[in-house]
Design an enzyme around this catalytic site. Structure first.
Site, PDB file in Angstrom:
ATOM      1  N   CYS A   1      -4.457  10.496  -1.597  1.00  0.00           N
ATOM      2  CA  CYS A   1      -3.512   9.534  -0.963  1.00  0.00           C
ATOM      3  C   CYS A   1      -2.238   9.346  -1.740  1.00  0.00           C
ATOM      4  O   CYS A   1      -1.248   8.870  -1.183  1.00  0.00           O
ATOM      5  CB  CYS A   1      -4.119   8.153  -0.793  1.00  0.00           C
ATOM      6  SG  CYS A   1      -5.804   7.953  -1.113  1.00  0.00           S
TER       7      CYS A   1
ATOM      8  N   ASP B   1       0.814  -1.229   0.000  1.00  0.00           N
ATOM      9  CA  ASP B   1       0.000   0.000   0.000  1.00  0.00           C
ATOM     10  C   ASP B   1       0.847   1.277   0.000  1.00  0.00           C
ATOM     11  O   ASP B   1       0.310   2.372   0.157  1.00  0.00           O
ATOM     12  CB  ASP B   1      -0.909   0.019   1.242  1.00  0.00           C
ATOM     13  CG  ASP B   1      -2.179  -0.800   1.047  1.00  0.00           C
ATOM     14  OD1 ASP B   1      -2.805  -0.682  -0.037  1.00  0.00           O
ATOM     15  OD2 ASP B   1      -2.547  -1.558   1.957  1.00  0.00           O
TER      16      ASP B   1
ATOM     17  N   GLU C   1       0.321   9.513   1.335  1.00  0.00           N
ATOM     18  CA  GLU C   1      -0.321  10.498   2.204  1.00  0.00           C
ATOM     19  C   GLU C   1      -0.555   9.971   3.618  1.00  0.00           C
ATOM     20  O   GLU C   1      -0.592  10.751   4.584  1.00  0.00           O
ATOM     21  CB  GLU C   1      -1.674  10.905   1.612  1.00  0.00           C
ATOM     22  CG  GLU C   1      -2.473  11.809   2.512  1.00  0.00           C
ATOM     23  CD  GLU C   1      -3.838  12.106   1.964  1.00  0.00           C
ATOM     24  OE1 GLU C   1      -4.063  13.263   1.605  1.00  0.00           O
ATOM     25  OE2 GLU C   1      -4.680  11.193   1.883  1.00  0.00           O
ATOM     26  N   ASP C   2      -0.712   8.657   3.745  1.00  0.00           N
ATOM     27  CA  ASP C   2      -1.065   8.120   5.058  1.00  0.00           C
ATOM     28  C   ASP C   2       0.100   8.094   6.036  1.00  0.00           C
ATOM     29  O   ASP C   2      -0.097   7.929   7.235  1.00  0.00           O
ATOM     30  CB  ASP C   2      -1.669   6.716   4.901  1.00  0.00           C
ATOM     31  CG  ASP C   2      -3.010   6.788   4.195  1.00  0.00           C
ATOM     32  OD1 ASP C   2      -3.781   7.705   4.506  1.00  0.00           O
ATOM     33  OD2 ASP C   2      -3.264   5.955   3.316  1.00  0.00           O
TER      34      ASP C   2
ATOM     35  N   ARG D   1       0.915  -1.552   7.370  1.00  0.00           N
ATOM     36  CA  ARG D   1       1.372  -0.277   6.827  1.00  0.00           C
ATOM     37  C   ARG D   1       2.340   0.470   7.753  1.00  0.00           C
ATOM     38  O   ARG D   1       2.865   1.526   7.380  1.00  0.00           O
ATOM     39  CB  ARG D   1       0.163   0.624   6.481  1.00  0.00           C
ATOM     40  CG  ARG D   1      -0.797  -0.044   5.491  1.00  0.00           C
ATOM     41  CD  ARG D   1      -1.681   0.960   4.797  1.00  0.00           C
ATOM     42  NE  ARG D   1      -0.890   1.931   4.060  1.00  0.00           N
ATOM     43  CZ  ARG D   1      -1.368   3.034   3.516  1.00  0.00           C
ATOM     44  NH1 ARG D   1      -2.644   3.309   3.628  1.00  0.00           N
ATOM     45  NH2 ARG D   1      -0.581   3.881   2.874  1.00  0.00           N
TER      46      ARG D   1
ATOM     47  N   HIS E   1     -11.356   6.750   5.168  1.00  0.00           N
ATOM     48  CA  HIS E   1     -10.688   7.864   5.840  1.00  0.00           C
ATOM     49  C   HIS E   1     -11.576   9.109   5.782  1.00  0.00           C
ATOM     50  O   HIS E   1     -12.417   9.230   4.887  1.00  0.00           O
ATOM     51  CB  HIS E   1      -9.361   8.197   5.139  1.00  0.00           C
ATOM     52  CG  HIS E   1      -8.278   7.185   5.357  1.00  0.00           C
ATOM     53  ND1 HIS E   1      -7.681   6.501   4.324  1.00  0.00           N
ATOM     54  CD2 HIS E   1      -7.658   6.769   6.484  1.00  0.00           C
ATOM     55  CE1 HIS E   1      -6.742   5.695   4.817  1.00  0.00           C
ATOM     56  NE2 HIS E   1      -6.712   5.844   6.113  1.00  0.00           N
TER      57      HIS E   1
HETATM   58  C1  CIR Z   1      -5.466   1.079   2.706  1.00  0.00           C
HETATM   59  O1  CIR Z   1      -6.491   0.414   2.930  1.00  0.00           O
HETATM   60  O2  CIR Z   1      -4.776   1.529   3.618  1.00  0.00           O
HETATM   61  C2  CIR Z   1      -5.071   1.338   1.268  1.00  0.00           C
HETATM   62  N1  CIR Z   1      -5.407   0.223   0.457  1.00  0.00           N
HETATM   63  C3  CIR Z   1      -5.748   2.574   0.753  1.00  0.00           C
HETATM   64  C4  CIR Z   1      -5.308   3.822   1.456  1.00  0.00           C
HETATM   65  C5  CIR Z   1      -5.947   5.041   0.900  1.00  0.00           C
HETATM   66  N2  CIR Z   1      -5.451   6.197   1.542  1.00  0.00           N
HETATM   67  C6  CIR Z   1      -6.149   7.302   1.752  1.00  0.00           C
HETATM   68  O3  CIR Z   1      -7.335   7.345   1.480  1.00  0.00           O
HETATM   69  N3  CIR Z   1      -5.532   8.311   2.324  1.00  0.00           N
END
Ligand code: CIR
Length: 256
Positions: free
Chosen positions: A251, A60, A65-66, A85, A164
């Protein structure tokens, strides 16, 4: 104005990442094409990109951004709520520290995913989600308060269609929030002008203001028209393959 962005090229195991939607398996060639067009769009908005190599340890990790929250003064490193993650933060830290002297880190037992943090001028909305917990929100708010920002929380745990906070709201400048129907009634948004996104176009609520453009996902004509009517300039991007993994436009980059 943003000058730079950090992105990470999706790895060949992108489809092994987390997802809660049933939209099929992402086609890797198309994932790379869409990512390349996203990078081109950021460059067209005037940004200089740092393009990181794929990180196969973290499927991922293209959703950069996360892992961090970048304010003009301080880079805040997150502590993602999904165990798979967590290592993304250490991987991106040196890349962010090239540009920031001052940093802050969310510590256990706090968790924060950058996707839950919506900066709206001098105020930050912090989503309490299945990824971001109250302790993470508390640490983040204390850091933001010390920097002179205000912060408040929005509990999205009951909203099944939203991973999110920023899946459902985006701040696009000019005191304007783009908001999905499910969240539009929140009294915390009353100081802002709202562009409401219909249930059918709800994925479009994750859009990104980059200098004089607003990146918008393809396939949401009503939202695109509404943005234009308010004087915004949408730049449309196909996000079909990222959507299959719960990803949106915001993201895919850290903008600063
Ligand atoms: C997740 O589930 O963490 C990733 N597949 C997708 C993250 C998307 N991030 C975001 O909306 N900031």
């Amino acid at each position: 104005m943003f000058k730079r962005a950090i992105v990470r090229i999706p790895g060949s195991n992108f489809a092994d990442g987390l997802t809660s939607v049933d939209l099929g398996i992402p086609q890797f060639d198309e994932v790379l094409n869409q990512h390349a067009r996203y990078c081109d769009a950021l460059r067209d908005c005037g940004l200089e990109l740092t393009v990181l190599e794929p990180d196969l340890r973290h499927p991922d990790s293209t959703f950069v951004e996360d892992a961090a929250i970048l304010t003009p003064q301080v880079a805040i490193f997150c502590r993602p709520g999904a165990p798979s993650r967590e290592g993304e933060v250490a991987a991106i830290r040196p890349e962010v520290e090239r540009f920031y002297f001052s940093t802050f880190t969310i510590e256990a037992p706090g968790t924060v995913d950058g996707g839950d943090i919506c900066e709206a001028g001098s105020h930050f909305f912090i989503g309490i989600s299945h990824r971001t917990n109250s302790e993470g929100a508390r640490q983040l708010a204390a850091c933001l308060n010390a920097l002179g920002y205000t912060a408040s929380t929005i509990d999205i745990r009951g909203m099944s269609s939203i991973l999110h906070l920023k899946s459902g709201i985006s701040y696009i400048g000019d005191s304007t929030l783009v908001v999905c129907e499910e969240m539009a009634g929140n009294s915390q948004f009353s100081p802002f002008a709202l562009i409401r996104v219909s249930v059918e176009e709800s994925y479009g609520a994750n859009c990104v203001s980059v200098n004089d453009r607003v990146l918008v996902a393809e396939g949401f004509p009503k939202l695109t028209t509404d943005l234009q009517a308010r004087g915004f300039r949408p730049l449309i991007l196909d996000m079909s393959e990222f959507r299959k993994m719960d990803g949106g436009l915001s993201c895919l980059s850290l903008r600063f």
